[in-house]
Design a protein around this motif. Structure first.
Motif, PDB file in Angstrom:
ATOM      1  N   MET A  27     -15.637 -22.141  29.813  1.00 39.65           N
ATOM      2  CA  MET A  27     -16.293 -22.985  30.504  1.00 39.65           C
ATOM      3  C   MET A  27     -16.160 -22.465  32.038  1.00 39.65           C
ATOM      4  SD  MET A  27     -17.586 -26.021  31.215  1.00 39.65           S
ATOM      5  CE  MET A  27     -17.460 -27.011  29.722  1.00 39.65           C
ATOM      6  N   SER A  28     -17.080 -22.364  32.467  1.00 43.68           N
ATOM      7  CA  SER A  28     -17.389 -21.939  33.915  1.00 43.68           C
ATOM      8  C   SER A  28     -17.166 -23.154  35.260  1.00 43.68           C
ATOM      9  CB  SER A  28     -18.543 -21.128  34.323  1.00 43.68           C
ATOM     10  OG  SER A  28     -18.526 -20.678  35.536  1.00 43.68           O
ATOM     11  N   THR A  29     -16.323 -22.775  36.110  1.00 41.25           N
ATOM     12  CA  THR A  29     -16.105 -24.054  37.181  1.00 41.25           C
ATOM     13  C   THR A  29     -16.285 -23.342  38.524  1.00 41.25           C
ATOM     14  OG1 THR A  29     -14.285 -24.834  35.740  1.00 41.25           O
ATOM     15  CG2 THR A  29     -14.145 -25.330  38.114  1.00 41.25           C
ATOM     16  N   ARG A  30     -17.271 -24.244  39.431  1.00 41.76           N
ATOM     17  CA  ARG A  30     -17.471 -24.172  40.754  1.00 41.76           C
ATOM     18  C   ARG A  30     -17.305 -25.166  41.456  1.00 41.76           C
ATOM     19  NH1 ARG A  30     -17.709 -19.648  38.547  1.00 41.76           N
ATOM     20  NH2 ARG A  30     -18.989 -18.073  39.076  1.00 41.76           N
ATOM     21  N   PHE A  31     -17.318 -25.015  42.731  1.00 48.64           N
ATOM     22  CA  PHE A  31     -16.965 -26.269  43.722  1.00 48.64           C
ATOM     23  C   PHE A  31     -18.021 -26.545  44.622  1.00 48.64           C
ATOM     24  CE2 PHE A  31     -12.692 -24.866  41.972  1.00 48.64           C
ATOM     25  CZ  PHE A  31     -12.202 -26.283  41.903  1.00 48.64           C
ATOM     26  N   ARG A  73     -16.123 -31.227  41.717  1.00 46.07           N
ATOM     27  CA  ARG A  73     -15.848 -29.717  40.914  1.00 46.07           C
ATOM     28  C   ARG A  73     -16.831 -29.909  39.762  1.00 46.07           C
ATOM     29  NH1 ARG A  73     -10.529 -30.911  39.234  1.00 46.07           N
ATOM     30  NH2 ARG A  73      -9.624 -29.166  40.195  1.00 46.07           N
ATOM     31  N   TYR A  74     -17.495 -28.731  39.527  1.00 48.57           N
ATOM     32  CA  TYR A  74     -18.555 -28.595  38.829  1.00 48.57           C
ATOM     33  C   TYR A  74     -18.130 -27.926  37.526  1.00 48.57           C
ATOM     34  CZ  TYR A  74     -21.845 -29.876  42.504  1.00 48.57           C
ATOM     35  OH  TYR A  74     -22.470 -30.565  43.546  1.00 48.57           O
ATOM     36  N   HIS A  75     -18.633 -28.201  36.228  1.00 50.95           N
ATOM     37  CA  HIS A  75     -18.449 -27.391  35.047  1.00 50.95           C
ATOM     38  C   HIS A  75     -19.478 -27.089  34.134  1.00 50.95           C
ATOM     39  CE1 HIS A  75     -14.166 -28.328  35.674  1.00 50.95           C
ATOM     40  NE2 HIS A  75     -14.402 -29.763  35.682  1.00 50.95           N
TER      41      HIS A  75
END
Length: 203
Positions: A1-5, A174-176
């Motif tokens: 899982m990739s996470t960004r903000f 927070r995005y996934h």
């Protein structure tokens, strides 16, 4: 899982209601759902990486940015200059000519705060614009995009999207996405993106 903000500006409910209806109609008419995968917002600092050990500092930093903006110009107004298109995206253009406009200052403060934090990686922002997307990453031929632009302009007029919006909340998300991997710049996240609020601050 990739996470960004992301640090995002949410405008007042009256504007959001009409802009959201416009976005929903345009995306549905042209079968392009990337914009609809998000809340309706103006992204100030988008899809940046942040180590979990720095998230608390990020939350507090966003709160300070919002507080400074609120004291400087509470609930400031923002005028857009209509529906426009660039590449495969159609949006409400909020770009401001005054470099001292509260929106410009808010984005500058948010970006500076993020860049100063340890463990944060911010993508290049040379092509940044203040905008609210109505359709993005649309896989449509150029003539169809031209049609979509005309359609979006008509819908915005018919729905009654106001010329002026009011800054309402600064939010940290927070995005996934599994499909985005390490590249969040090309809309690959649209297949499965999810998001969660980390904080929300009055402007």
């Amino acid at each position: 899982m990739s996470t960004r903000f992301g640090i995002e500006l949410v405008v007042g409910p009256a504007f959001t209601t009409r802009a959201y209806r416009t976005r929903n109609i345009v995306c549905g008419q042209y079968g392009s759902w990337a914009a609809e995968m998000h809340m309706l917002r103006m992204s100030l600092v988008s899809y940046f990486e942040c180590l979990e050990t720095s998230v608390d500092d990020l939350v507090h930093g966003a709160g300070r940015v919002a507080e400074v903006s609120r004291k400087r110009s509470s609930r400031f107004s923002i005028n857009h200059c209509g529906v426009t298109m660039e590449g495969n995206s159609i949006y409400l253009d909020f770009e401001q000519s005054d470099s001292d406009h509260p929106l410009i200052t808010l984005r500058r403060d948010a970006l500076a705060m993020v860049e100063e934090l340890p463990g944060v990686t911010v993508p290049a922002t040379s092509d940044y614009r203040h905008k609210i997307n109505l359709m993005e990453h649309a896989d449509l031929p150029s003539p169809v995009m031209d049609d979509a632009l005309d359609f979006a302009k008509g819908v915005a007029t018919d729905v009654g999207v106001p010329e002026e919006a009011t800054a309402w909340r600064l939010v940290l998300l927070r995005y996934h996405s599994e499909s985005a991997g390490d590249n969040w710049s090309n809309g690959s996240w649209a297949a499965d993106i999810s998001w969660e609020y980390l904080s929300s601050y009055a402007l």
